[in-house]
Design a protein around this motif. Structure first.
Motif, PDB file in Angstrom:
ATOM      1  N   THR A   1       0.999   5.997   7.254  1.00  0.00           N
ATOM      2  CA  THR A   1       0.028   4.893   6.927  1.00  0.00           C
ATOM      3  C   THR A   1      -1.289   5.438   6.198  1.00  0.00           C
ATOM      4  O   THR A   1      -1.890   6.169   7.070  1.00  0.00           O
ATOM      5  N   LEU A   2      -1.510   5.365   4.997  1.00  0.00           N
ATOM      6  CA  LEU A   2      -2.489   5.829   4.390  1.00  0.00           C
ATOM      7  C   LEU A   2      -3.883   5.088   4.568  1.00  0.00           C
ATOM      8  O   LEU A   2      -3.607   3.637   4.234  1.00  0.00           O
ATOM      9  N   THR A   3      -4.855   5.455   4.825  1.00  0.00           N
ATOM     10  CA  THR A   3      -6.109   4.416   4.575  1.00  0.00           C
ATOM     11  C   THR A   3      -6.862   4.893   3.308  1.00  0.00           C
ATOM     12  O   THR A   3      -7.170   5.897   2.990  1.00  0.00           O
ATOM     13  N   LEU A   4      -7.050   3.719   2.388  1.00  0.00           N
ATOM     14  CA  LEU A   4      -7.537   3.966   1.149  1.00  0.00           C
ATOM     15  C   LEU A   4      -8.791   3.920   1.126  1.00  0.00           C
ATOM     16  O   LEU A   4      -9.492   3.567   2.209  1.00  0.00           O
ATOM     17  N   ALA A   5      -9.680   3.956   0.064  1.00  0.00           N
ATOM     18  CA  ALA A   5     -11.089   4.147  -0.028  1.00  0.00           C
ATOM     19  C   ALA A   5     -11.919   3.096   0.627  1.00  0.00           C
ATOM     20  O   ALA A   5     -12.907   3.350   1.465  1.00  0.00           O
ATOM     21  N   HIS A   6     -11.382   1.942   0.654  1.00  0.00           N
ATOM     22  CA  HIS A   6     -12.035   0.697   0.902  1.00  0.00           C
ATOM     23  C   HIS A   6     -11.722   0.410   2.586  1.00  0.00           C
ATOM     24  O   HIS A   6     -11.905  -0.819   2.842  1.00  0.00           O
TER      25      HIS A   6
ATOM     26  N   LEU B   1      -3.174   1.681  -8.072  1.00  0.00           N
ATOM     27  CA  LEU B   1      -2.956   1.966  -6.753  1.00  0.00           C
ATOM     28  C   LEU B   1      -2.256   3.465  -6.865  1.00  0.00           C
ATOM     29  O   LEU B   1      -2.539   4.383  -6.161  1.00  0.00           O
ATOM     30  N   GLY B   2      -1.697   3.830  -7.922  1.00  0.00           N
ATOM     31  CA  GLY B   2      -1.111   5.059  -8.397  1.00  0.00           C
ATOM     32  C   GLY B   2      -2.228   6.120  -8.168  1.00  0.00           C
ATOM     33  O   GLY B   2      -2.350   6.924  -7.576  1.00  0.00           O
ATOM     34  N   GLU B   3      -3.534   5.701  -9.058  1.00  0.00           N
ATOM     35  CA  GLU B   3      -4.470   6.470  -9.163  1.00  0.00           C
ATOM     36  C   GLU B   3      -5.265   6.850  -7.671  1.00  0.00           C
ATOM     37  O   GLU B   3      -5.647   7.964  -7.361  1.00  0.00           O
ATOM     38  N   ALA B   4      -5.169   5.562  -6.987  1.00  0.00           N
ATOM     39  CA  ALA B   4      -6.055   5.607  -5.732  1.00  0.00           C
ATOM     40  C   ALA B   4      -5.125   6.559  -4.721  1.00  0.00           C
ATOM     41  O   ALA B   4      -5.887   7.381  -4.120  1.00  0.00           O
TER      42      ALA B   4
END
Ligand SMILES: N[C@H](CCC[C@H](N)C(=O)O)C(=O)O
Length: 279
Positions: free
Chosen positions: A142-147, A178-181
């Motif tokens: 589980t990756l936690t994204l920027a927000h 999402l790819g860039e994130a």
């Protein structure tokens, strides 16, 4: 000086191929940019440089440069194009050839017509081999994204890094955003290729890939391999899967951990060309 090249593609993932088997070719960033730029140059996703072997265990070495000039260790569609290039340019008459990249040794062979099969080697599942920053190896991360939003991914190296996201419909997936994130996420120290996998049934999938160093391509061979490996690890795919990509179809076979991934698909030559360089 005139630089000769061959324009090729594998299911729409396109390449400029340089024959450096007889003379050394060390491309500068400026030349790589000119070769990859679709308006000011030739235009391609990757530049492939075919070289004489650096050791007797392979028939050729081959270097791979993304459109942004970054050099990488693996290109699945490029390997099929290389197999066709070697045949068409009379560089080998072997039924199967072995090539070395920065990270892998591959076996390539012609199947029939425009189809070629590559033994891509076994997937590397240890996070450290990807590289991916994780406390331990897992089938799902589980990756936690920027927000703060969580994202479930599979992570695999095929000699280059891949994150795989299962989606309901690739046509509506937010591939670029999402790819860039995911590529920017600090857990991927060398960035990553991001695959969006739609599972149609246990032997058919649809895939879009936002590639490191390029952006979205019409096909990604290592991405197709990584997607099938993740789908099988998650118990949702059989050993042989047809992968529909935007530029065509690839067939991926993987019998399980420690076993090689076999990729079969098309390779085409579009034209031969030359450019003046330095301009
Ligand atoms: N963009 C990839 C390299 C090309 C892979 C793709 N074109 C394929 O067919 O596997 C990377 O930076 O690892």
């Amino acid at each position: 000086m005139k630089l000769h090249f061959t324009k090729m593609h594998g299911a729409g993932n396109d390449f400029v191929v340089i024959d450096a088997t007889r003379s050394r070719f060390a491309p500068t960033p400026a030349l790589l940019e000119r070769l990859s730029d679709r308006r000011f140059g030739v235009g391609c996703d990757q530049i492939l440089v075919v070289e004489a072997p650096s050791a007797p265990d392979v028939d050729f070495d081959y270097r791979i440069f993304n459109a942004d000039g970054s050099e990488v260790g693996q290109c699945g569609n490029g390997s099929r194009a290389l197999a066709r290039f070697v045949r068409e340019h009379g560089l080998s008459d072997k039924a199967a050839i072995r090539v070395r990249t920065q990270t892998s040794v591959l076996e390539l062979r012609h199947v029939d017509g425009n189809r070629y099969r590559v033994d891509m080697g076994a997937p590397r599942l240890d996070p450290a081999d990807v590289p991916f920053d994780a406390a331990a190896r897992a089938e799902r991360y589980t990756l936690t994204l920027a927000h703060g939003e969580p994202l479930e991914i599979g992570v695999v190296s095929m000699g280059n890094p891949h994150a795989v996201i299962v989606v309901a419909d690739v046509d509506t997936a937010p591939v670029a955003a999402l790819g860039e994130a995911v590529q920017r996420h600090p857990a991927f120290a060398q960035s990553v290729n991001v695959g969006f996998l739609q599972i149609v049934d246990r032997t058919h999938v649809r895939l879009r890939v936002y590639e490191r160093g390029v952006g979205e391509t019409l096909a990604c061979g290592t991405g197709a391999c990584a997607a099938v490996v993740v789908g099988r690890l998650w118990g949702q795919l059989d050993e042989r899967v047809d992968v529909q990509v935007r530029g065509g179809e690839l067939t991926i076979e993987w019998s399980g951990e420690g076993q090689p991934v076999l990729m079969t698909g098309p390779a085409e030559t579009v034209f031969e060309g030359e450019i003046e360089w330095p301009k």
